[in-house]
Design a protein around this motif. Structure first.
Motif, PDB file in Angstrom:
ATOM      1  N   ASN A   1      -9.139   3.162  -0.887  1.00  0.00           N
ATOM      2  CA  ASN A   1      -8.318   3.663  -2.001  1.00  0.00           C
ATOM      3  C   ASN A   1      -8.630   5.087  -2.451  1.00  0.00           C
ATOM      4  O   ASN A   1      -7.969   5.616  -3.325  1.00  0.00           O
ATOM      5  CB  ASN A   1      -8.474   2.707  -3.187  1.00  0.00           C
ATOM      6  CG  ASN A   1      -9.936   2.375  -3.450  1.00  0.00           C
ATOM      7  OD1 ASN A   1     -10.800   3.216  -3.300  1.00  0.00           O
ATOM      8  ND2 ASN A   1     -10.211   1.130  -3.824  1.00  0.00           N
TER       9      ASN A   1
ATOM     10  N   THR B   1      -9.144  -2.873  -1.382  1.00  0.00           N
ATOM     11  CA  THR B   1      -7.715  -2.555  -1.364  1.00  0.00           C
ATOM     12  C   THR B   1      -7.012  -3.335  -0.264  1.00  0.00           C
ATOM     13  O   THR B   1      -5.969  -3.942  -0.483  1.00  0.00           O
ATOM     14  CB  THR B   1      -7.508  -1.039  -1.117  1.00  0.00           C
ATOM     15  OG1 THR B   1      -8.497  -0.327  -1.831  1.00  0.00           O
ATOM     16  CG2 THR B   1      -6.135  -0.596  -1.546  1.00  0.00           C
TER      17      THR B   1
ATOM     18  N   MET C   1      -5.114   0.108  -7.152  1.00  0.00           N
ATOM     19  CA  MET C   1      -5.076   1.572  -7.138  1.00  0.00           C
ATOM     20  C   MET C   1      -4.563   2.182  -8.440  1.00  0.00           C
ATOM     21  O   MET C   1      -4.351   3.401  -8.505  1.00  0.00           O
ATOM     22  CB  MET C   1      -4.294   2.064  -5.928  1.00  0.00           C
ATOM     23  CG  MET C   1      -5.068   1.808  -4.628  1.00  0.00           C
ATOM     24  SD  MET C   1      -4.411   2.629  -3.182  1.00  0.00           S
ATOM     25  CE  MET C   1      -4.854   4.340  -3.462  1.00  0.00           C
TER      26      MET C   1
ATOM     27  N   LYS D   1       0.835  -1.207   0.000  1.00  0.00           N
ATOM     28  CA  LYS D   1       0.000   0.000   0.000  1.00  0.00           C
ATOM     29  C   LYS D   1       0.866   1.252   0.000  1.00  0.00           C
ATOM     30  O   LYS D   1       0.575   2.235  -0.688  1.00  0.00           O
ATOM     31  CB  LYS D   1      -0.902  -0.020   1.244  1.00  0.00           C
ATOM     32  CG  LYS D   1      -1.848   1.194   1.381  1.00  0.00           C
ATOM     33  CD  LYS D   1      -2.867   1.232   0.272  1.00  0.00           C
ATOM     34  CE  LYS D   1      -4.068   2.123   0.559  1.00  0.00           C
ATOM     35  NZ  LYS D   1      -5.049   1.552   1.459  1.00  0.00           N
TER      36      LYS D   1
END
Ligand code: SF4
Lengths: 421, 160
Positions: A382, A303, A217, A176
């Protein structure tokens, strides 16, 4: 002639030997993802136009997820329309409530995603499936309707951008953080209409779950698709998850394939990142922003609502208490069960979190964790657009599950590395 | 007559055009009552049928919700003129028979409240207030055909 993986998949889907960026092709669609927000409209359009057919009832996967369980009468009506249609059309892969989960976590988990395929869905984060060396992109309801009826859709072949993930993630830094860094570098339109191809040694140490967080993303940088090549990690996941049709085609980018740009990211130097409101490109390293007071922590979504994410959050919360409202949302029933079996629910309960059924819920400001005016939420989702999780005067700070968990404990943006040995 | 409502902003996203809290319906008239709500609560009141929205870069970024286009159509917006558009939104516009006009200096050459007229096929915006003609690149023929047919599904049907 050399091609990228994206070009190869699109060429094959159009029955061509070669395509170039800018070519408009008619692609054969291998899989269509349908959920409760955009599909009911597509169904109505097909009915209204009297082209109410389904090209292949085995290639469509249906799950209500955004407002499920139904949050109000209107969403119940959407679910009913979806349910009636899925039954009428004998959709083979229909996941009604009880089996339903957040679409982009559910489809790979249930074995519907295969390398080399062209996958579309009425949802912008459909780009998630590119983690499996597939071409995958989001579309609106009309395109969805057209694809459901014909099994085809036109695409302009995108130019590719290469993102080289060098080095190795250090403790407390996750995929992330990598994608938040990449979007901070190129901006929310930095990859508009482009394929974002991720390569490099840092990927070798990322699970499929972690890789999906990255491709998920791609749209936040405007990308048409995100894509990661096939390797042993992909293969192992597929071996464990594919059910009926186990064969697939593996395409790889040619070594001399053309890229519009190349961006290198040194993962070794990365810190945990937090994307400040109101754009996903607002990423800052935690050392520049720790201490900012939050009102809520949200751990879930397509996500970061997978089992690995819940394990990471639980490891930090174990034996500690949260200082703010903390909502944990396992993305699918399988993940929910697994988390329960592993004892993660006990950890979340003891820490003072609230656990929900699998749903998109508050990620898009639907329900189950809406923010009041003036509130701030650290979230593993996200998007942090204005009003995304509730009041247009609330704020969303995007981060990894570890950062969201550490911030929950302190009630303010916190460096998760403090809580790790 | 078409009045321009100018928003000198980049990245006006689909959550601002139609917030997700209203996505529990796909009725355009209902969506229209919340059109642009999180950006400008007055928009629905100001916008007269045929009026245009003028904006900066990356208009329509974010979600794939076609509801954003339906809300604009429901509010009787005539067209959106922006420096450029996000990909899915752009495609959704054409599919719904709605014009996205790409104009590099949109927010500089059109002022809030200007009266304009657009010739989509020739690619000309006539700014009547400023007495100026501004050229833009018209959409490719296949896209104009889809818009003329009133959207992609009509287009598919007509071809059958
Ligand atoms: S979890 Fe959030 S981003 Fe993912 S599909 Fe659901 S609403 Fe969209």
């Amino acid at each position: 002639m050399s091609m990228t993986i994206t070009e190869k998949i699109l060429a094959a889907s159009a029955g061509k030997n070669k395509v170039e960026p800018g070519d408009v092709i008619d692609a054969k669609i291998d899989c269509i993802m349908c959920h409760d927000v955009t599909t009911p409209a597509a169904i109505s359009m097909l009915k209204a136009k009297a082209v109410d057919t389904v090209f292949d009832s085995e290639k469509i996967v249906v799950t209500p997820d955004h407002f499920q369980p139904a949050k109000d009468i209107k969403s119940a009506e959407l679910h009913k329309r979806l349910d009636d249609w899925a039954k009428e059309k004998k959709i083979k892969n229909y996941y009604p409530i009880g089996k339903a989960g957040v679409c982009h976590a559910l489809l790979p988990e249930q074995g519907h995603i295969r390398p080399g395929e062209v996958i579309i869905g009425g949802d912008s984060h459909t780009c998630t499936y590119g983690a499996f060396a597939a071409f995958s992109t989001g579309i609106g309801s009309t395109d969805l309707a057209a694809a459901i009826a014909t099994g085809k859709l036109w695409f302009r072949v995108p130019a590719s951008m290469k993102f080289v993930l060098n080095g190795k993630l250090s403790t407390g830094v996750y995929s992330k953080d990598v994608i938040l860094e990449a979007i901070a570098k190129i901006g929310t339109d930095g990859a508009r209409y482009k394929a974002m191809e991720f390569v490099g040694p840092a990927l070798k140490e990322m699970s499929m779950e972690a890789r999906m967080t990255i491709t998920n993303m791609a749209i936040e940088a405007g990308g048409k698709n995100g894509i990661i090549g096939f390797d042993d990690i992909t293969k192992q996941y597929l071996d464990e998850h594919l059910k009926d049709k186990k064969e697939y085609t593996v395409y790889q980018s040619d070594p001399d394939a053309k890229y519009e740009s190349v961006l290198e990211i040194d993962c070794t130097k990365l810190e945990p990142m937090v994307a400040f409101p109101h754009l996903p490109s607002g990423g800052k390293p935690i050392s520049d922003c720790a201490g900012l007071k939050m009102n809520q922590s949200y751990i879930g979504s397509c996500t970061n609502g997978r089992i690995e994410d819940l394990r990471i959050a639980a490891a930090i919360m174990k034996g500690r208490k949260v200082a703010i409202r903390t909502i944990v949302v396992p993305a699918t029933p399988e993940i929910w069960k697994q988390a329960m079996d592993e004892g993660l629910f006990d950890v979340f309960y003891s820490a003072g979190c609230v656990l929900s059924a699998p749903t998109c819920g508050a990620c898009l400001g639907g329900f189950m964790g809406i923010l009041a005016a003036g509130e701030k939420c650290v979230s593993t989702t996200n998007r942090n657009f204005v009003g995304r999780m509730g009041s247009p005067k609330s704020e969303v700070y995007l981060a990894s599950p570890a950062t969201a968990a550490a911030s929950a404990i302190e009630g303010k943006l916190a460096d998760c590395r403090k809580y790790m040995k | 007559m078409s009045i321009a409502h100018v928003y000198k902003r980049d990245h006006i996203n689909t959550d601002e055009i139609i917030p997700a809290r209203y996505l529990n319906t796909d009725n355009a008239a209902e969506l229209a009552t919340h059109c642009m709500e999180d950006l400008d609560t007055e928009f629905v009141k100001k916008c007269k049928p045929g009026d245009c929205i003028v904006a900066g870069d990356d208009f329509g970024c974010g979600s794939s919700r076609e509801h954003a286009v339906w809300a604009l159509q429901g509010a009787k917006v005539g067209a959106v003129i922006a420096k450029n558009f996000a990909r899915i939104f752009y495609r959704n516009c054409i599919n719904c028979g709605f014009y996205p006009v790409e104009l590099a200096n949109a927010t500089e050459v059109i002022k809030d409240g200007d009266e304009i007229e657009i010739d989509y096929k020739k690619g000309i915006i006539n700014n009547k207030t400023q007495k100026k003609e501004i050229a833009f690149k018209p959409l490719p023929d296949f896209a104009i055909e889809i818009i003329d047919d009133g959207g992609l599904l009509n287009n598919i049907k007509n071809k059958k």
